[in-house]
Design a protein around this motif. Sequence first.
Motif, PDB file in Angstrom:
ATOM      1  N   GLU A 102       7.900 -30.455 -16.847  1.00  0.00           N
ATOM      2  CA  GLU A 102       8.628 -29.770 -18.039  1.00  0.00           C
ATOM      3  C   GLU A 102       8.527 -30.226 -19.297  1.00  0.00           C
ATOM      4  O   GLU A 102       8.636 -31.611 -19.591  1.00  0.00           O
ATOM      5  CB  GLU A 102      10.145 -29.650 -17.430  1.00  0.00           C
ATOM      6  CG  GLU A 102      10.761 -28.538 -18.462  1.00  0.00           C
ATOM      7  CD  GLU A 102      12.409 -29.024 -18.274  1.00  0.00           C
ATOM      8  OE1 GLU A 102      12.575 -29.889 -17.906  1.00  0.00           O
ATOM      9  OE2 GLU A 102      13.243 -28.157 -19.067  1.00  0.00           O
ATOM     10  N   THR A 111      16.148 -27.744 -16.911  1.00  0.00           N
ATOM     11  CA  THR A 111      15.852 -29.142 -16.089  1.00  0.00           C
ATOM     12  C   THR A 111      16.952 -29.011 -14.754  1.00  0.00           C
ATOM     13  O   THR A 111      16.286 -29.226 -13.721  1.00  0.00           O
ATOM     14  CB  THR A 111      16.021 -30.271 -16.832  1.00  0.00           C
ATOM     15  OG1 THR A 111      15.682 -30.158 -18.056  1.00  0.00           O
ATOM     16  CG2 THR A 111      15.386 -31.680 -16.092  1.00  0.00           C
ATOM     17  N   THR A 126      10.147 -34.647 -16.844  1.00  0.00           N
ATOM     18  CA  THR A 126      10.652 -33.768 -18.082  1.00  0.00           C
ATOM     19  C   THR A 126      10.348 -34.477 -19.276  1.00  0.00           C
ATOM     20  O   THR A 126      10.880 -35.607 -19.299  1.00  0.00           O
ATOM     21  CB  THR A 126      12.092 -33.143 -17.914  1.00  0.00           C
ATOM     22  OG1 THR A 126      12.266 -32.471 -19.106  1.00  0.00           O
ATOM     23  CG2 THR A 126      13.032 -34.346 -17.513  1.00  0.00           C
ATOM     24  N   VAL A 175       6.008 -26.000 -16.757  1.00  0.00           N
ATOM     25  CA  VAL A 175       6.909 -25.255 -17.526  1.00  0.00           C
ATOM     26  C   VAL A 175       6.981 -25.722 -19.074  1.00  0.00           C
ATOM     27  O   VAL A 175       7.332 -27.046 -19.206  1.00  0.00           O
ATOM     28  CB  VAL A 175       8.348 -24.963 -16.744  1.00  0.00           C
ATOM     29  CG1 VAL A 175       9.297 -24.147 -17.510  1.00  0.00           C
ATOM     30  CG2 VAL A 175       8.228 -24.564 -15.421  1.00  0.00           C
TER      31      VAL A 175
END
Lengths: 260, 497
Positions: A102, A111, A126, A175
């Motif tokens: 992410e 998240t 992330t 993402v």
Amino acid sequence: MRIKENHSVIVYVDDYNMELVKLKNEGIITNRKGIFLHKDIIGKEYGHKIYDTLYRNYIYVLKKSPELIASSLKRQTQILYEHDISFICLLANALPNKTIIEAGTGTGCLTYALASSVLPYGTIHTFEFNQERYLQVKKQYESFYNIKNNIIFYHKDIINYDFKEFKEGTIDSVVLDMPNPWLCIKKFHNLLKERGIIVIFLPCIEQVYKIVDALEENNFCEIITYELINKSWSVIQNKKRENGKMEVSQSVHTSTRKNN
Amino acid sequence: MEGSGEQPGPQPQHPGNHRIRDGDFVVLKREDVFKAVQVQRRKKVTFEKQWFYLDNVIGHGYGTTFEVTSGGSLQPKKKREEPTAETKEAGTDNRNIVDDGKSQKLTQDDIKALKDKGIKGEEIVQQLIENSTTFRDKTEFAQDKYIKKKKKKYEAIITVVKPSTRILSIMYYAREPGKINHMRYDTLAQMLTLGNIRAGNKMIVMETCAGLVLGAMMERMGGFGSIIQLYPGGGPVRAATACFGFPKSFLNGLYEFPLNKVDSLLHGTFSAEMLSSEPKDSALVEESNGTLEEKQASEQENEDSMAEAPESNHPEDQETMETIFQDPEHKGPKERGSKKDYIQEKQRRQEEQRKRHLEAAALLSERNADGLIVASRFHPTPLLLSLLDFVAPSRPFVVYCQYKEPLLECYTKLRERGGIINLRLSETWLRNYQVLPDRSHPKLLMSGGGGYLLSGFTVAMDNLKADTRLKSNASTLESQETEEPAAKKRKCPESDS
């Protein structure tokens, strides 16, 4: 299940006032309903009334969930709403034991939803390039005991990151919620598994043109672009009829798959 | 299971690239059209006006594209490189183009002759272009559009993909929305997140969406945790659930319980005997693999039916489905030796089902479910008012309804009931876009036809247990809300836990 010290809970004042609070023995919450002591909350059950020091008003203390987290963090700059988060989780196939990248972390709402979805053994990698936000979210998640082991935070700019320690073909989905995602699309092709998915969230249509070009150039297929609009209704009880549009928010999602 | 408070276990094995096997559930995709099927050797499958066998799919990975060749066999087809755009002769606009229907020189018979000769789709498209008098005058964009249209008709490229909530919900919404109460996939996405569906939860669901909502929940939970499905009538319809192709281990956490026994469970008058008093109903469940509803559905099925295997009319196929989906250990009546064995089998299955129902009843009675999902054609209010009692405080619930009005009533009734916060009534609209150079625009606005959601969180009801930590002066303030206890106690002697 009793509420424990050092855990983060959602303090619910009313439908429009919710706060994420980390509980400490000596802590105090002050809001329009009064003063509440953390130690009156610790040891109680979720979902029961907690009274203020003067026993006049009450609040509820709730378990975290993706929707409540998104509502309580709304005050910070954020253009990702709950309905966007839900749709992204569907498009990205966020499921148990998946590995998802992410970028950027932002407030950490997305998240949270992704991490909840990949339990018990999946991982969210992330990335956040802003140091302050990175530290803030990382600290917040220290007390999210359910999912903190499923998230790895990176203080890096994903555009420049070399992903050396990642093996090829090990990522299920990517993402992206960042201003210029087309600059880092290329490197994901090797990282993604066959039929891996990229979901990109963009507020502006010009960005959509750029990203679709970049995706096609980099041999991605099945590119679809959606616009999602959320309407919520308020029900006014004494008049026994619904009110009408309250909140309309728009967002654009592009999703694509890696070509074989 | 409290999520991953403990150390995360060993990394899940990377299965590498999964190869499709005989018996796997897959989804056939052609452009934007999907169909869910089960791979079975020598079984004829129809899709998009073509028929073929899936045998050649076995051994390939998901995402492989195939072409239908003569004799109904599928040949893998590599994705061609798009030919580099040579400078094509094209016009600037359509002012001189007359649409008289006579611009194509090839007749239907000519085209048919080409097809019969076994000429490949690409060739046919090329022929059509060459024989079109107006092609050169079209603008480049119009030419692209024309080629795309002809390719869609004559080039049969089919991709085999892995079933997932995303794909199956798109498929059902496009092909059989009536079966899922017109629940659009973005609405389903909302339900999954609003309901906090995740591994380890204990969820209650009541749906009449052919099992699509159940399947989506099972996928999100990955086999961890438990789901209790409440069903109307004789048994739950799980046609869509079968399309996911879940492993048998997922069934361990899946329970079902009849809706008509819920009241007795809530009032403490439920007993094991109530289940065995319906041998007829159970028999129906056994044989029709679902409910009477499904039987009706399969009668209406034409050759273009979407999920072929589960809704097939062949009793054998149904038994196979049942075997795979309902009962991992069960061998299936195909192997029955005699009628006596068959009856014994049936009794054994009935007994197992009864046991399962009792387990479900026990799970429900704990009244500590982590969430409730309702998505049915019935009015939501009575369902919610009773089912919410099974849910622990501080847990989400989501109700889907095709129409808004029942949810408005539900909202009001829930407010009266109390014990609910954060009630929200919402709807999402979806629009997809065509993004092409100089030709980007929205394609289709889907609104209103995707259903509505009512969601909220449970909190402890005021009248069940007065907060004993309350000081005496505070209890006078609360006296109005705590007035009910006596009556309630008489009503449910055993549920005071």
